[in-house]
Design an enzyme around this catalytic site. Structure first.
Site, PDB file in Angstrom:
ATOM      1  N   GLU A 353       0.844  -1.210   0.000  1.00  0.00           N
ATOM      2  CA  GLU A 353       0.000   0.000   0.000  1.00  0.00           C
ATOM      3  C   GLU A 353       0.864   1.239   0.000  1.00  0.00           C
ATOM      4  OE1 GLU A 353      -2.072   3.492   1.655  1.00  0.00           O
ATOM      5  OE2 GLU A 353      -0.322   2.467   2.446  1.00  0.00           O
ATOM      6  N   GLU A 354       1.921   1.202   0.795  1.00  0.00           N
ATOM      7  CA  GLU A 354       2.726   2.416   0.993  1.00  0.00           C
ATOM      8  C   GLU A 354       3.427   2.880  -0.280  1.00  0.00           C
ATOM      9  OE1 GLU A 354       2.452   4.155   3.535  1.00  0.00           O
ATOM     10  OE2 GLU A 354       1.938   2.898   5.251  1.00  0.00           O
TER      11      GLU A 354
HETATM   12 ZN   LIG Z   1      -1.350   2.976   5.914  1.00  0.00          ZN
END
Ligand SMILES: [Zn+2]
Ligand SMILES: *[C@@H]1O[C@H](CO)[C@@H](O)[C@H](O)[C@H]1NC(C)=O
Ligand SMILES: *[C@@H]1O[C@H](CO)[C@@H](O)[C@H](O)[C@H]1NC(C)=O
Ligand SMILES: *[C@@H]1O[C@H](CO)[C@@H](O)[C@H](O)[C@H]1NC(C)=O
Ligand SMILES: *[C@@H]1O[C@H](CO)[C@@H](O)[C@H](O)[C@H]1NC(C)=O
Length: 488
Positions: A353-354
């Site tokens: 996600e990052e």
């Molecule tokens: Zn996050």
């Protein structure tokens, strides 16, 4: 949360371009036998169903909601979310995209959720592999002082001997434009004040390219946080196409302000920055998926999610171990009560996600063919502190249903439905018209710890996590068990 990546990165870029032009327990019978509105004999077509019918159908879940809440908050599952998160983060630690520890985290969750009796599988994803390497920054003039620093994700490194250059301190992109003539050959320090994460993160995301455009050799960005005890906060950054890629890192609020004060006095400042950062070929990873299959409509899905990856500092307890664990825990609570929803409950623990919602984007691309079967997508990525409300995006008709659903949360005082259900990882679905929900928690301290060494179990509270898990489980279960999918 990385930075409401991708979708909001684009939005940020647009805003920025615009701005810069102007400057288990008791076994229970399955719910279908308990629920006041069973699957049997409703002759009314889904579309003709009146609001009052839905309200009474949802109200029929008051008892089951109460049992879920009791199990989580005061029953045998009390503190389980916290305990699971602590065992996980204590064993694995941080788990940045591409790292061995992220692989270990995925194996850990696969095994733990399988042992918990859930139906678990992995879906492969290629993810970015950026490594920080050794890094340091020192002010060497007008005095020697080491600067706490964290390179930003995707940054290039410096030559091995580092970059030594005079500093230009600015407080905004607008000021950088005005003083463009002074920037050549310098390290640009951005000392932008914290306004809000959404607004201020533009400096972290785009500061390096803006500095490079005016001839800077590196950029140091004041950490995007409202509070600091000399803690640098990392995060993803984005190089603009066709612009020279210069090394970029975050420094602390304290050091950014120090250099700004010195510069205001007309003092010359020299900094040496050394970064061993590099980007390796993409790595193999997985989204981790756990399910309770629906008894009536197994192809229809209520998706609950959080991301399993984190930054390579702290323990990723808050961002986003908490969101991942409550999504697992919600399924555990439902399973422990022996409940079987009509539709499938699917917990997805996203990878990478990052780095821009990479795992979630691939999941969307692969599964959007079945978009009409996605009933509700849920994401928790702003902390698992005291829950305040459910945030929801959907049609007015869907909102009416959700307003009834949150009334079931009266025992934990979270009966408020807010607008703007959101999250980096569910946004592709929401944009395509699927109802989306996110968790609003008392998050005033979230950005104190976000993407820093401070993101550890110490910021988590067992009671708060129980409340978050209870809310998550009630909403997901009831929506998955209603006779009809949420109206689009
Ligand atoms: Zn996050
Ligand atoms: C849960 O944790 C609290 C402290 O945070 C403690 O007082 C309580 O006894 C714990 N309950 C269980 C069942 O472990
Ligand atoms: C900083 O330290 C170096 C090496 O110890 C020394 O040579 C230099 O004079 C110091 N600079 C200042 C400004 O004190
Ligand atoms: C789409 O749904 C069908 C069942 O309705 C399932 O067999 C298929 O695997 C799904 N495809 C994807 C990509 O999820
Ligand atoms: C909810 O609010 C009531 C009344 O304000 C209070 O007694 C109760 O402890 C609260 N429950 C929770 C879980 O916060």
């Amino acid at each position: 949360m990385a930075l409401q990546e991708r979708a909001s990165l684009l939005i940020l870029l647009l805003i920025f371009v615009t701005l810069s032009r102007v400057c288990d327990s008791r076994p229970q019978p399955p719910a279908r036998y308990v629920s006041s509105t069973s699957a049997t004999g409703s002759a009314a077509s889904p579309t003709s169903k009146r609001a009052s019918d839905v309200a009474s159908e949802v109200a029929g879940y008051a008892d089951v909601a109460k049992r879920i809440i009791e199990l989580a908050v005061s029953g045998t599952a009390q503190n389980r979310s916290y305990r699971r998160l602590a065992e996980f983060t204590d064993a694995i630690g941080s788990r940045v995209s591409g790292s061995h520890s992220l692989d270990m985290a995925i194996k850990y969750m696969y095994n733990a959720m399988t042992q918990d009796g859930l139906d678990v599988h992995l879906e492969p994803v290629k993810i970015p592999h950026w490594v920080r390497g050794k890094e340091s920054a020192d002010m060497i003039w007008p005095r020697n002082k080491s600067l706490a620093v964290l390179g930003l994700g995707s940054s290039v490194g410096t030559p091995p001997e580092g970059i030594e250059a005079e500093v230009l301190v600015v407080c905004s992109f607008e000021e950088l434009k005005r003083r463009a003539g002074e920037a050549a050959g310098k390290i640009v320090v951005f000392n932008q004040p914290f306004v809000s994460y959404e607004e201020t993160v533009a400096y972290r995301a785009f500061g390096a390219s803006e500095a490079a455009k005016v001839g800077a050799v590196a950029s140091l960005i004041r950490s995007v946080t409202p509070f600091s005890i000399n803690s640098p906060h990392t995060g993803w950054q984005v190089y603009e196409g066709g612009v020279k890629r210069i090394p970029t890192a975050c420094i602390t609020v304290e050091d950014a302000e120090l250099m700004w004060r010195m510069a205001q006095r007309g003092q010359k400042i020299v900094v040496r920055l050394t970064m061993g950062a590099k980007t390796l070929p993409d790595a193999d990873s997985f989204n981790t998926v756990a399910e309770i299959r629906g008894w009536q409509y197994p192809d229809q899905v209520v998706l609950l999610s959080g991301h399993l990856d984190s930054w390579d500092v702290g323990q990723g307890a808050m961002d986003d171990g908490g969101g991942a664990v409550i999504s697992w825990e919600a399924l555990s609570l439902i399973k422990d009560l022996g409940l079987h929803p009509r539709r499938t409950l699917r917990a997805v623990l996203w990878t990478a996600e990052e780095q821009g919602g990479v795992g979630a984007q691939q999941y969307y691309n692969l599964h959007k063919v079945n978009i009409s079967n996605f009933d509700l997508v849920m994401e928790s990525d702003l902390g698992t502190f005291t829950p305040v409300a459910l945030q929801f995006t959907g049609s007015d008709k869907a909102k009416k249903v959700m307003e009834e659903v949150v009334k079931l949360l009266a025992p934990i005082n979270t009966t408020k439905l807010e607008t703007n259900g959101e999250g980096t990882d569910i946004s592709p679905w929401i944009q395509a018209g699927v109802p989306g929900a996110s968790l609003h928690v008392a998050d005033s301290r979230y950005f104190w710890f976000h993407h820093s060494e401070g993101d550890t179990m110490t910021v988590q509270d067992p009671g708060d996590m129980d409340l978050c898990s209870a809310l998550w489980a009630v909403v997901a279960y009831v929506v998955a068990d209603l006779q009809d999918m949420l109206p689009r």
